[in-house]
Write a protein that holds these residues in place. Structure first.
Motif, short mmCIF file in Angstrom:
data_model
loop_
_atom_site.label_atom_id
_atom_site.label_comp_id
_atom_site.label_asym_id
_atom_site.label_seq_id
_atom_site.Cartn_x
_atom_site.Cartn_y
_atom_site.Cartn_z
N ARG A 33 0.85 -1.18 0.00
CA ARG A 33 0.00 0.00 0.00
C ARG A 33 0.89 1.23 0.00
NH1 ARG A 33 -4.82 2.07 -1.55
NH2 ARG A 33 -5.33 3.90 -0.27
N ASP A 34 0.86 1.96 -1.12
CA ASP A 34 1.76 3.10 -1.30
C ASP A 34 3.20 2.65 -1.10
OD1 ASP A 34 -0.45 4.70 -1.85
OD2 ASP A 34 -0.71 5.27 0.27
N SER A 35 3.88 3.24 -0.13
CA SER A 35 5.28 2.88 0.09
C SER A 35 5.46 1.83 1.17
CB SER A 35 6.07 4.15 0.50
OG SER A 35 5.54 4.70 1.71
N SER A 37 4.94 -1.99 2.58
CA SER A 37 4.75 -3.38 2.13
C SER A 37 4.89 -4.31 3.33
CB SER A 37 5.78 -3.74 1.06
OG SER A 37 7.09 -3.68 1.58
#
Length: 324
Positions: A33-35, A37
């Motif tokens: 999710r976005d940056s 993990s």
């Protein structure tokens, strides 16, 4: 209990199968999710999901219990029920101890708010009756009658109170309704029969006899049935205001046709009927009836009937006696 055991067994089997499957290949799960993990095993994800579900169920139950305990309306209702239960117990004990006024007050309050209004109203009626508060006792019994299960017992108490107060007609009216509602209720039928006997309404009692015999058995009601029919025959033969012997004799013969067959073979019943018949000018029929009965079975109560016959020549009666 069997369902719970079955569910536990199914859960254990499912857990064992899941454990073996996870042991063979733990799997791999990657969440991005976005940056951010997250990577972990499939077994850990399944375990967290199960623990989360269990935690959600536990929290829901605890929250519901807390809400029930803190919610004002339910708390007030529970408090009222607890108070009503204490009043019901206290009222019953006060009634037993003879404190009718206190008992009535407590039992009425228990009937208005408690979980056992039927018991409370019936006991309140008893307390009021012992204080000669007729209107109050009737009101409490009406309240008890609103309960589906209380109609019969409340009606029976009404009848008992009416008898205690000297109103047999009122008791009879109530018992007749109850007997039609519950044709096999032994207590109602027996009380109804006792009221009819006390009023000497032999016709109504004889009409009630089939139900009494079904409820109590023929052997237990044999004496009552015999007594009722004998009394009805006597009442018919000696009916006041009936100066015409022929009319009384015809009515007596008509009634004899309705007498049960087993009673028509009873020597005492035959002797009583034949005696009345002879007194009303039916000597020939009385003689034939006695002769027929003695032909089947000798009984010393039958020959004296001939003394009441005055419409047959004495010589003819003497010949009959000599044959016997």
């Amino acid at each position: 209990m069997k369902k719970v055991v079955l569910l536990i067994i199914i859960a254990l089997v499912a857990a064992l199968a899941l454990g073996r499957w996870m042991a063979a290949d733990s799997g791999y799960v990657l969440i991005i999710r976005d940056s951010v993990s997250v990577d972990t095993t499939l077994g850990f994800v399944v375990l967290m999901a199960l623990l989360g579900a269990v935690a959600l169920v536990v929290l829901t139950l605890l929250g519901n219990a807390a809400w029930n305990a803190m919610e004002p309306v339910r708390a007030t209702r529970r408090w009222k029920k607890a108070v009503a239960e204490r009043r019901l117990r206290s009222g019953f004990l006060q009634l037993v101890d003879g404190e009718q006024e206190k008992a009535e007050r407590l039992l009425v309050a228990a009937g208005e708010d408690g979980d056992w209004p039927l018991v409370a109203w019936l006991l309140a009626a008893e307390a009021a009756q012992e204080q000669d508060k007729v209107e109050a006792s009737q009101h409490y019994l009406e309240q008890a009658s609103t309960d589906r299960r209380g109609r019969l017992v409340a009606g029976l108490m009404k009848a008992r109170f009416a008898l205690d107060d000297g109103y047999p007609e009122q008791a009879r009216s109530e018992l007749k309704v109850l007997a039609d509602m519950a044709p096999r209720n032994k207590r109602i039928l027996n009380t109804y029969a006792e009221v009819l006997e006390s009023q000497k309404d032999w016709q109504a009692l004889c009409a009630l006899m089939p139900r009494l015999k079904r409820a109590f058995g023929e052997a237990n009601q044999a004496r009552r049935e015999r007594r009722a029919w004998l009394a009805w025959l006597q009442e018919t033969a000696r009916k006041p205001g009936f100066n015409d012997a022929d009319s009384r004799r015809d009515e007596l013969r008509k009634l004899w046709k309705d007498v049960p067959v087993h009673l028509k073979n009873d020597p005492a019943m035959v002797a009583r009927y034949a005696g009345f018949l002879a007194q009303l000018g039916g000597g020939r029929g009385a003689l034939n009836l006695v002769r027929e009965q003695l032909g089947n079975q000798w009984d010393d109560r039958l020959p004296p009937v001939l003394e009441a016959i005055d419409d047959i020549p004495p010589d003819d009666l003497l010949q009959v006696l000599e044959k016997w």
